[in-house]
Design a protein around this motif. Structure first.
Motif, PDB file in Angstrom:
ATOM      1  N   PHE A   1       1.050   5.555  13.807  1.00  0.00           N
ATOM      2  CA  PHE A   1      -0.240   5.362  13.129  1.00  0.00           C
ATOM      3  C   PHE A   1      -0.116   5.817  11.682  1.00  0.00           C
ATOM      4  N   GLY A   2      -1.036   5.354  10.849  1.00  0.00           N
ATOM      5  CA  GLY A   2      -1.010   5.780   9.459  1.00  0.00           C
ATOM      6  C   GLY A   2      -2.252   5.348   8.710  1.00  0.00           C
ATOM      7  N   LYS A   3      -2.366   5.875   7.502  1.00  0.00           N
ATOM      8  CA  LYS A   3      -3.454   5.511   6.592  1.00  0.00           C
ATOM      9  C   LYS A   3      -2.826   5.288   5.223  1.00  0.00           C
ATOM     10  N   ALA A   4      -3.279   4.251   4.531  1.00  0.00           N
ATOM     11  CA  ALA A   4      -2.671   3.916   3.245  1.00  0.00           C
ATOM     12  C   ALA A   4      -3.716   3.358   2.302  1.00  0.00           C
ATOM     13  N   ILE A   5      -3.423   3.444   1.005  1.00  0.00           N
ATOM     14  CA  ILE A   5      -4.307   2.897  -0.017  1.00  0.00           C
ATOM     15  C   ILE A   5      -3.636   1.669  -0.635  1.00  0.00           C
TER      16      ILE A   5
ATOM     17  N   ALA B   1       0.836  -1.199   0.000  1.00  0.00           N
ATOM     18  CA  ALA B   1       0.000   0.000   0.000  1.00  0.00           C
ATOM     19  C   ALA B   1       0.869   1.246   0.000  1.00  0.00           C
ATOM     20  N   ARG B   2       0.317   2.308  -0.582  1.00  0.00           N
ATOM     21  CA  ARG B   2       0.970   3.631  -0.615  1.00  0.00           C
ATOM     22  C   ARG B   2       0.423   4.452   0.526  1.00  0.00           C
ATOM     23  N   LEU B   3       1.322   5.028   1.333  1.00  0.00           N
ATOM     24  CA  LEU B   3       0.892   5.790   2.496  1.00  0.00           C
ATOM     25  C   LEU B   3       0.204   7.098   2.098  1.00  0.00           C
ATOM     26  N   ILE B   4      -0.922   7.342   2.743  1.00  0.00           N
ATOM     27  CA  ILE B   4      -1.635   8.618   2.568  1.00  0.00           C
ATOM     28  C   ILE B   4      -1.191   9.592   3.654  1.00  0.00           C
ATOM     29  N   SER B   5      -1.056   9.059   4.857  1.00  0.00           N
ATOM     30  CA  SER B   5      -0.559   9.864   5.977  1.00  0.00           C
ATOM     31  C   SER B   5       0.185   8.936   6.931  1.00  0.00           C
TER      32      SER B   5
END
Length: 307
Positions: free
Chosen positions: A207-211, A155-159
């Motif tokens: 923590f993080g968000k990814a697509i 996945a590619r990190l969004i944040s």
């Protein structure tokens, strides 16, 4: 622009979101995710097909010691001692049955162990955070990462907020890697793709968000599995057993040849010599060694399953 999951680290969110037909704020819809899952397949690595019981049974005879005993049984049968030959064959057949049963038991144990490695992920779908099994993730899903979680797909990190990931499964480097969401330019090796996370790695902290950019066999760990399929490693214990069998065979052959010529010079009948040396040959060969080895390995697997 044609989408390439291996170059996702070079894309900005404005480029990647349309390429994956996703939504940064709401994620995928439940219907869209179901359609993609049907089209792409589950987010799992393909498993090697299990051998049939018939093939497992035949494999029990794939051992130098067994070859030697089969040759000895054939010699005894040819010279007329059919009962002794059938006794040897019966022992080998019994060993093969025991080995087959135990290997089948091991396959069942390993299959049951796989239930313990199933995991879930927090995913954004229809604007809501839902828990989804890792195998049901698809490209375009937006996943939430937190300390202690296993990365379910590439996945590619969004944040990323102090996001540190252990990528030793890919790079061999035990130290955690600090991640960020900045776009990278040029060709960058996997170990330096700071804005990407990869299937099978673990979040140490942050923590993080990814697509999700790739699932299943299309992930980096999937590429490793493709390479490993072309390699046929041999366990050290197999090499040791083959070496032991080779030395036993050499020793017994030399010993029997010496005794054979001594017998001829002392006037012993040829048939009597052949029977005696074949019996000696069989006595020296540890025909129970392969099945004992199988039992020991199965016992270890069974204890692991219980733990």
């Amino acid at each position: 622009m044609q989408y390439n999951s291996k170059l996702a680290y070079q894309l900005s969110m404005d480029e990647l979101i349309p390429a994956l037909n996703s939504n940064l704020d709401a994620g995928l819809s439940v219907q869209s995710a179901a359609e993609r899952l049907k089209a792409e397949g589950q987010n799992v690595l393909p498993e090697a097909p299990t051998d049939s019981l018939w093939w497992v049974f035949l494999r029990q005879f794939k051992n130098p010691l067994i070859y030697i005993l089969l040759c000895a049984a054939t010699i005894i049968f040819v010279i007329g001692l059919s009962l002794d030959a059938f006794i040897i064959g019966g022992i080998l057949f019994f060993n093969a049955i025991i080995g087959t049963i135990q290997e089948g038991r091991t396959q069942n144990i390993l299959a049951s162990l796989k239930k313990f490695v199933m995991s879930d992920s927090v995913v954004l779908r229809d604007g809501k955070h839902v828990v989804v099994q890792d195998k049901d993730l698809v490209m375009g899903d937006i996943i939430i990462l937190q300390e202690g979680s296993k990365v379910p797909a590439d996945a590619r990190l969004i944040s990323a907020n102090n996001l540190v990931v252990n990528e030793s499964i890919l790079t061999g480097e035990s130290a955690g890697v600090l991640k960020d969401a900045e776009k990278l330019s040029g060709t960058v090796p996997v170990a330096d793709q700071k804005n990407m996370i990869f299937k099978g790695t673990f979040v140490i902290s942050g923590f993080g968000k990814a697509i999700v950019t790739a699932t299943g066999i299309d992930t980096e760990v999937g590429s490793i599995q493709k390479t490993l399929k072309e390699i046929h490693p041999e366990m050290p214990i197999q090499k040791d057993l083959e070496q032991l069998s080779r030395w036993i065979l050499i020793f017994v052959l030399i010993f029997c040849v010496v005794l054979f010529f001594i017998g001829l010079f002392t006037g012993k009948p040829f048939r009597e010599l052949l029977v005696m040396l074949t019996a000696l040959f069989i006595c020296v060969i540890p025909e129970g060694l392969p099945v004992v080895l199988t039992l020991v390995l199965v016992s270890g697997a069974y204890r692991m399953a219980r733990k």
